[in-house]
Design an enzyme around this catalytic site. Structure first.
Site, PDB file in Angstrom:
ATOM      1  N   ARG A  50      84.015 -37.002  20.306  1.00 25.83           N
ATOM      2  CA  ARG A  50      84.871 -36.160  20.184  1.00 25.83           C
ATOM      3  C   ARG A  50      85.958 -36.579  18.923  1.00 25.83           C
ATOM      4  NH1 ARG A  50      88.985 -38.323  19.832  1.00 25.83           N
ATOM      5  NH2 ARG A  50      90.121 -36.071  19.970  1.00 25.83           N
ATOM      6  N   GLY A  51      86.351 -34.596  18.760  1.00 24.08           N
ATOM      7  CA  GLY A  51      86.730 -34.923  17.299  1.00 24.08           C
ATOM      8  C   GLY A  51      86.052 -34.225  16.518  1.00 24.08           C
ATOM      9  N   ALA A  52      86.901 -33.440  15.625  1.00 23.17           N
ATOM     10  CA  ALA A  52      85.543 -32.466  14.958  1.00 23.17           C
ATOM     11  C   ALA A  52      85.181 -33.562  13.824  1.00 23.17           C
ATOM     12  CB  ALA A  52      86.299 -30.864  14.017  1.00 23.17           C
ATOM     13  N   ARG A  92      78.293 -28.445  20.506  1.00 24.92           N
ATOM     14  CA  ARG A  92      79.688 -27.654  21.422  1.00 24.92           C
ATOM     15  C   ARG A  92      80.034 -26.699  19.715  1.00 24.92           C
ATOM     16  NH1 ARG A  92      84.371 -32.191  22.465  1.00 24.92           N
ATOM     17  NH2 ARG A  92      85.357 -29.862  23.184  1.00 24.92           N
ATOM     18  N   GLN A 194      93.395 -36.531  26.527  1.00 24.73           N
ATOM     19  CA  GLN A 194      92.887 -37.508  24.823  1.00 24.73           C
ATOM     20  C   GLN A 194      93.871 -37.844  24.735  1.00 24.73           C
ATOM     21  OE1 GLN A 194      91.676 -34.633  25.141  1.00 24.73           O
ATOM     22  NE2 GLN A 194      90.092 -33.850  24.442  1.00 24.73           N
ATOM     23  N   ASP A 235      90.152 -27.687  15.376  1.00 28.72           N
ATOM     24  CA  ASP A 235      88.499 -28.127  15.209  1.00 28.72           C
ATOM     25  C   ASP A 235      87.643 -26.704  13.994  1.00 28.72           C
ATOM     26  OD1 ASP A 235      89.640 -29.464  17.547  1.00 28.72           O
ATOM     27  OD2 ASP A 235      87.413 -29.306  17.132  1.00 28.72           O
ATOM     28  N   ASN A 245      92.521 -25.423  17.462  1.00 30.00           N
ATOM     29  CA  ASN A 245      92.606 -27.057  17.233  1.00 30.00           C
ATOM     30  C   ASN A 245      92.812 -27.195  18.847  1.00 30.00           C
ATOM     31  OD1 ASN A 245      92.802 -29.424  16.819  1.00 30.00           O
ATOM     32  ND2 ASN A 245      95.543 -29.359  17.547  1.00 30.00           N
ATOM     33  N   LYS A 246      93.410 -28.024  19.504  1.00 30.79           N
ATOM     34  CA  LYS A 246      93.254 -28.372  20.867  1.00 30.79           C
ATOM     35  C   LYS A 246      94.099 -27.479  22.155  1.00 30.79           C
ATOM     36  CE  LYS A 246      91.124 -30.675  22.989  1.00 30.79           C
ATOM     37  NZ  LYS A 246      90.154 -29.704  23.878  1.00 30.79           N
TER      38      LYS A 246
HETATM   39  O1  MRU Z   1      87.536 -31.448  22.334  1.00 31.61           O
HETATM   40  P1  MRU Z   1      88.241 -32.427  21.289  1.00 31.61           P
HETATM   41  O2  MRU Z   1      88.880 -34.312  22.584  1.00 31.61           O
HETATM   42  O3  MRU Z   1      86.836 -32.783  20.678  1.00 31.61           O
HETATM   43  O4  MRU Z   1      88.876 -31.893  20.459  1.00 31.61           O
HETATM   44  C1  MRU Z   1      89.459 -32.823  19.205  1.00 31.61           C
HETATM   45  C2  MRU Z   1      90.713 -31.596  18.661  1.00 31.61           C
HETATM   46  O5  MRU Z   1      91.219 -31.032  19.177  1.00 31.61           O
HETATM   47  C3  MRU Z   1      91.213 -32.257  17.314  1.00 31.61           C
HETATM   48  O6  MRU Z   1      92.770 -31.905  17.750  1.00 31.61           O
HETATM   49  C4  MRU Z   1      90.281 -32.181  16.764  1.00 31.61           C
HETATM   50  O7  MRU Z   1      88.996 -31.685  16.586  1.00 31.61           O
HETATM   51  C5  MRU Z   1      91.094 -32.851  15.236  1.00 31.61           C
HETATM   52  S1  MRU Z   1      90.937 -33.899  14.959  1.00 31.61           S
HETATM   53  C6  MRU Z   1      90.562 -34.817  13.438  1.00 31.61           C
END
Ligand code: MRU
Length: 350
Positions: A50-52, A92, A194, A235, A245-246
């Site tokens: 996970r993470g963009a 996603r 996370q 994201d 973002n999250k």
């Molecule tokens: O749902 P996730 O864990 O994939 O969400 C990730 C985030 O929101 C991060 O902050 C974002 O992807 C930036 S990571 C370099």
């Protein structure tokens, strides 16, 4: 790997993609093997990775796996890739890096790279470029921090969320190696944790001390004068500088503004979506209520409760003091400023 940079979320081995299973961290370090593009799509959807940016790099290797499979039965063509890639593209919706990586792999194919080996090389280039972008953003972002800075971050934006080193956490890593940061606070990031599980784990691997705070404690932390910068990832960034973002990021930005704390967003250009004029157009992923109602497979909410579980929110550009990308830093980002770095943007035709 250099100082404060011990973790990697994925690796290519024996013609397969291996992912460090982020659902199991920090208890277990287990590498999940993806043998085909369907395995990759499932791993992205289930948040093994996970993470963009990490999702984008994973998807690029997913295309390489699809090319390997196709080559067994005929030529590797864009038309034959459509079906295997559709599922992965939908895994996603919010992280634009997923579509960006698939598009780049497809362009490479259309430019004549029709062997699985060439497709794999392109995935490896995307992988390397993401680490290089993170290093550059680390330098650019850390330069904004005065020595003695105290920072608060959210979610996990580090090596686990990228090809390596991280976006916001890359700035924090560089800030620590330049001795600009004295305190790192991380929000636990309900419901998937996370921050508590992943950010705390990867900083511990690098020997960097972190103080966890409940998401609900961050306003008080800022009001207490304990934070100079909130530093987060993204994201998807719309053409006017609005940032998805999250979930919880928007609240942090509001609290930061209310308390005179500066707010920095760190993301590579692959996260910028110039085809969307503002943040309201960004698709927001909602996940199963179960993620909120249960923890570690055990129900924690009272029987009968249901849940609303959007996993991203949008922070308006007006709340952002600095947007750090590998192409440069934009202060108080807006449409004109983004245009200078990223061009006008061409709406996707797919
Ligand atoms: O749902 P996730 O864990 O994939 O969400 C990730 C985030 O929101 C991060 O902050 C974002 O992807 C930036 S990571 C370099």
């Amino acid at each position: 790997m250099s100082e404060f940079d011990q973790v990697r979320p994925l690796r290519w081995r024996h013609n397969c993609l291996e992912l460090l299973d982020q659902r199991l961290l920090p208890e277990q370090e287990h590498w999940l093997v993806c043998r085909d593009v369907a395995d990759v799509a499932e791993a992205i959807r289930d948040m093994v990775v996970r993470g963009a940016p990490a999702i984008g790099v994973t998807a690029a290797y997913g295309v390489a796996l699809a090319a390997q499979e196709l080559a067994e039965t005929g030529p590797v063509t864009a038309e034959r890739l459509v079906e295997p890639l559709t599922l992965m593209a939908q895994a996603r919706p919010t992280a634009v890096n997923l579509g960006w990586a698939i598009k780049r792999m497809r362009s490479c194919l259309e430019a004549g790279a029709t062997t699985p080996e060439r497709m794999l090389q392109e995935a490896e280039s995307i992988h390397r470029e993401d680490i290089a972008a993170n290093r550059r953003m680390g330098e650019l972002g850390a330069a904004l921090l005065d020595p003695g800075s105290r920072v608060l971050t959210h979610c996990n934006t580090g090596s686990l969320a990228t090809a390596g080193f991280g976006t916001a956490l890359g700035v924090i890593r560089t800030g620590c190696s330049q001795q600009r940061i004295t305190d790192i606070y991380a929000g636990e990031t309900r419901p998937w944790l996370q921050g508590a599980r992943l950010t705390a784990w990867e900083l511990a691997q690098d020997g960097l001390p972190v103080t966890l705070v409940a998401d609900g404690a961050t306003a008080l932390l800022m009001a207490s004068g304990l934070v100079d910068w909130v530093i987060v990832g993204a994201d998807r960034i719309a053409a006017n500088g609005d940032v998805a973002n999250k979930i919880g990021t928007y609240g942090l930005a509001l609290h930061a503004r209310a308390h005179g704390v500066r707010f920095m967003v760190v993301a590579p250009s692959s996260t910028v979506d110039m085809a969307l004029s503002e943040g309201g157009e960004i698709p927001i992923e909602h996940r199963a209520g179960e993620e909120l109602l249960s923890m570690g497979g055990r129900r924690i909410a009272a029987a009968g409760a249901t849940a609303w579980n959007p996993v991203f929110d949008v922070t308006p550009a007006r709340l952002i003091d600095a947007l750090v990308t590998e192409r440069g830093v934009l202060y108080q980002p807006d449409t004109a400023a983004l245009k200078t770095l990223f061009g006008a943007g061409v709406p996707d035709d797919d």
